[in-house]
Design a protein around this motif. Structure first.
Motif, PDB file in Angstrom:
ATOM      1  N   ASP A 167       0.838  -1.202   0.000  1.00 28.33           N
ATOM      2  CA  ASP A 167       0.000   0.000   0.000  1.00 28.33           C
ATOM      3  C   ASP A 167       0.870   1.247   0.000  1.00 28.33           C
ATOM      4  N   ASN A 168       1.925   1.225   0.803  1.00 29.82           N
ATOM      5  CA  ASN A 168       2.833   2.361   0.880  1.00 29.82           C
ATOM      6  C   ASN A 168       3.543   2.587  -0.448  1.00 29.82           C
ATOM      7  N   ALA A 169       4.016   1.519  -1.066  1.00 34.21           N
ATOM      8  CA  ALA A 169       4.710   1.648  -2.354  1.00 34.21           C
ATOM      9  C   ALA A 169       3.769   2.156  -3.438  1.00 34.21           C
ATOM     10  N   ALA A 170       2.553   1.614  -3.476  1.00 29.58           N
ATOM     11  CA  ALA A 170       1.580   2.033  -4.488  1.00 29.58           C
ATOM     12  C   ALA A 170       1.168   3.486  -4.281  1.00 29.58           C
ATOM     13  N   THR A 171       1.021   3.892  -3.021  1.00 27.69           N
ATOM     14  CA  THR A 171       0.638   5.275  -2.724  1.00 27.69           C
ATOM     15  C   THR A 171       1.722   6.251  -3.155  1.00 27.69           C
ATOM     16  N   LYS A 172       2.980   5.925  -2.831  1.00 30.44           N
ATOM     17  CA  LYS A 172       4.088   6.818  -3.177  1.00 30.44           C
ATOM     18  C   LYS A 172       4.204   6.981  -4.691  1.00 30.44           C
ATOM     19  N   LEU A 173       4.127   5.887  -5.440  1.00 29.02           N
ATOM     20  CA  LEU A 173       4.250   5.976  -6.893  1.00 29.02           C
ATOM     21  C   LEU A 173       3.045   6.672  -7.511  1.00 29.02           C
ATOM     22  N   VAL A 198      11.499  21.229 -10.724  1.00 26.97           N
ATOM     23  CA  VAL A 198      11.856  21.436  -9.313  1.00 26.97           C
ATOM     24  C   VAL A 198      10.616  21.319  -8.440  1.00 26.97           C
ATOM     25  N   PHE A 199       9.511  21.947  -8.879  1.00 24.92           N
ATOM     26  CA  PHE A 199       8.229  21.799  -8.175  1.00 24.92           C
ATOM     27  C   PHE A 199       7.890  20.321  -7.990  1.00 24.92           C
ATOM     28  N   LEU A 200       7.974  19.583  -9.090  1.00 25.94           N
ATOM     29  CA  LEU A 200       7.596  18.171  -9.092  1.00 25.94           C
ATOM     30  C   LEU A 200       8.399  17.377  -8.075  1.00 25.94           C
ATOM     31  N   ILE A 201       9.722  17.539  -8.112  1.00 26.09           N
ATOM     32  CA  ILE A 201      10.595  16.753  -7.231  1.00 26.09           C
ATOM     33  C   ILE A 201      10.326  17.071  -5.769  1.00 26.09           C
ATOM     34  N   TRP A 202      10.348  18.360  -5.429  1.00 26.87           N
ATOM     35  CA  TRP A 202      10.239  18.725  -4.024  1.00 26.87           C
ATOM     36  C   TRP A 202       8.820  18.576  -3.482  1.00 26.87           C
ATOM     37  N   THR A 203       7.830  18.825  -4.331  1.00 26.00           N
ATOM     38  CA  THR A 203       6.452  18.613  -3.879  1.00 26.00           C
ATOM     39  C   THR A 203       6.205  17.147  -3.591  1.00 26.00           C
ATOM     40  N   THR A 204       6.711  16.263  -4.456  1.00 22.61           N
ATOM     41  CA  THR A 204       6.546  14.828  -4.231  1.00 22.61           C
ATOM     42  C   THR A 204       7.203  14.400  -2.935  1.00 22.61           C
ATOM     43  N   LEU A 205       8.421  14.899  -2.680  1.00 25.57           N
ATOM     44  CA  LEU A 205       9.117  14.550  -1.441  1.00 25.57           C
ATOM     45  C   LEU A 205       8.355  15.051  -0.214  1.00 25.57           C
ATOM     46  N   PHE A 206       7.827  16.271  -0.296  1.00 27.39           N
ATOM     47  CA  PHE A 206       7.085  16.820   0.840  1.00 27.39           C
ATOM     48  C   PHE A 206       5.744  16.092   1.020  1.00 27.39           C
ATOM     49  N   GLU A 207       5.143  15.648  -0.069  1.00 29.48           N
ATOM     50  CA  GLU A 207       3.907  14.872   0.050  1.00 29.48           C
ATOM     51  C   GLU A 207       4.181  13.514   0.692  1.00 29.48           C
ATOM     52  N   TRP A 208       5.299  12.916   0.356  1.00 34.11           N
ATOM     53  CA  TRP A 208       5.666  11.658   1.000  1.00 34.11           C
ATOM     54  C   TRP A 208       5.883  11.870   2.498  1.00 34.11           C
ATOM     55  N   ASP A 211       2.567  12.183   4.324  1.00 36.88           N
ATOM     56  CA  ASP A 211       1.894  10.914   4.598  1.00 36.88           C
ATOM     57  C   ASP A 211       2.080  10.479   6.047  1.00 36.88           C
ATOM     58  N   TYR A 212       3.227  10.840   6.616  1.00 39.75           N
ATOM     59  CA  TYR A 212       3.505  10.469   8.002  1.00 39.75           C
ATOM     60  C   TYR A 212       3.071  11.561   8.975  1.00 39.75           C
ATOM     61  N   LEU A 213       3.128  12.817   8.520  1.00 42.34           N
ATOM     62  CA  LEU A 213       2.758  13.921   9.397  1.00 42.34           C
ATOM     63  C   LEU A 213       1.260  13.992   9.660  1.00 42.34           C
ATOM     64  N   ASP A 214       0.454  13.399   8.766  1.00 44.21           N
ATOM     65  CA  ASP A 214      -0.995  13.489   8.974  1.00 44.21           C
ATOM     66  C   ASP A 214      -1.581  12.224   9.596  1.00 44.21           C
ATOM     67  N   THR A 215      -0.729  11.230   9.869  1.00 38.52           N
ATOM     68  CA  THR A 215      -1.237   9.970  10.416  1.00 38.52           C
ATOM     69  C   THR A 215      -1.929  10.189  11.754  1.00 38.52           C
ATOM     70  N   TRP A 216      -1.297  10.958  12.631  1.00 36.81           N
ATOM     71  CA  TRP A 216      -1.891  11.181  13.953  1.00 36.81           C
ATOM     72  C   TRP A 216      -3.187  11.981  13.844  1.00 36.81           C
ATOM     73  N   VAL A 217      -3.288  12.849  12.816  1.00 44.78           N
ATOM     74  CA  VAL A 217      -4.513  13.624  12.607  1.00 44.78           C
ATOM     75  C   VAL A 217      -5.656  12.692  12.217  1.00 44.78           C
ATOM     76  N   VAL A 218      -5.366  11.726  11.343  1.00 40.32           N
ATOM     77  CA  VAL A 218      -6.375  10.742  10.938  1.00 40.32           C
ATOM     78  C   VAL A 218      -6.835   9.935  12.144  1.00 40.32           C
ATOM     79  N   VAL A 219      -5.886   9.470  12.945  1.00 37.71           N
ATOM     80  CA  VAL A 219      -6.223   8.648  14.121  1.00 37.71           C
ATOM     81  C   VAL A 219      -7.071   9.442  15.104  1.00 37.71           C
ATOM     82  N   LYS A 220      -6.670  10.688  15.375  1.00 31.97           N
ATOM     83  CA  LYS A 220      -7.410  11.524  16.319  1.00 31.97           C
ATOM     84  C   LYS A 220      -8.797  11.854  15.778  1.00 31.97           C
ATOM     85  N   GLY A 221      -8.871  12.206  14.492  1.00 28.91           N
ATOM     86  CA  GLY A 221     -10.158  12.546  13.891  1.00 28.91           C
ATOM     87  C   GLY A 221     -11.126  11.377  13.901  1.00 28.91           C
TER      88      GLY A 221
END
Length: 238
Positions: A167-173, A198-208, A211-221
């Protein structure tokens, strides 16, 4: 550039607070409303570029816009996939209404005292492209994720054995596929190809990272929604 780091952190904090506020005070309806607002916001904010570090360019909304996906995850977990589809549909509807309304508004011949027309043209005329390519990217990446994850499920080894891994691999790609379609489709002509890459590379990295920064938000919500709707505790979608 320190200021840009501060605003990036503020963007994340505002997103967290908005999600929690919508859930606590308005429940499912609040998430629908917030989802529509975030979709509109993303399609305008993407035109604002800034440097986070020398050579590292991002667009405004890289941490606030993805909270739309956070809402989808929360709604899916509590109310099921069909309700999450409605959330996506509401976002699409809001986007289309906004686009049509702005194109009509820009169609009027401005008066001699009008001062906003040219600014509105520069800001809102690109929205038809961001709207078109955002949904093309969304659909294509969604299909890719489903098919690629299904492919990995049938393989031998770690990906075939572990759901979280495939799931993680499919989501990232799929996020990479989404960004390639959106950035090169929507922004070509407004930015140089180098800047878009440059947008593409760095936006993708920040989106990846997101994925971890919003996990606790999902759990709490999800926890709050289940507290408000205890009958959903044993929810199973038909």
């Amino acid at each position: 550039m320190l200021v840009n780091w501060m605003f990036l952190g503020l963007e994340y904090l505002v997103g967290v607070l908005l999600v929690f506020f919508a859930i606590r005070f308005f429940g499912l309806k609040g998430m629908y409303a917030l989802g529509a607002i975030l979709v509109l916001y993303m399609n305008v904010a993407v035109l604002k570029a800034y440097e986070l570090l020398p050579g590292v360019q991002l667009y405004a909304g890289v941490f606030l816009g993805p909270f739309f996906v956070t809402l989808i995850a929360i709604v899916t977990e509590v109310y099921g996939y069909r309700e999450a589809q409605k959330l996506v549909a509401v976002g699409f509807f809001a986007q289309v209404v906004f686009l049509v309304g702005m194109l009509i508004a820009l169609g009027y011949i401005p008066s001699s005292e009008d001062w906003a027309h040219e600014h509105m043209k520069a800001l809102f005329l690109p929205v038809w492209r961001t709207t078109l390519f955002s949904w093309l990217a969304f659909v294509t990446s969604g299909i890719f994720k489903a098919r690629f994850q299904d492919f990995l499920k049938g393989t031998k080894g770690l990906f075939g054995k572990h759901l979280w891994l495939r799931d993680n691999a499919a989501t990232k790609l799929s996020q990479l596929v989404d960004n390639v379609i959106f950035f090169y489709g929507a922004l070509t002509g407004y930015f140089s190809l180098r800047t878009i890459t440059v947008f593409l590379i760095w936006t993708t990295l920040f989106e990846w990272l997101f994925d971890y920064l919003d996990t606790w938000v999902v759990v709490k919500g999800v926890g709050w929604l289940l507290d408000q709707n205890p009958e959903k505790l044993f929810y199973r979608e038909d």
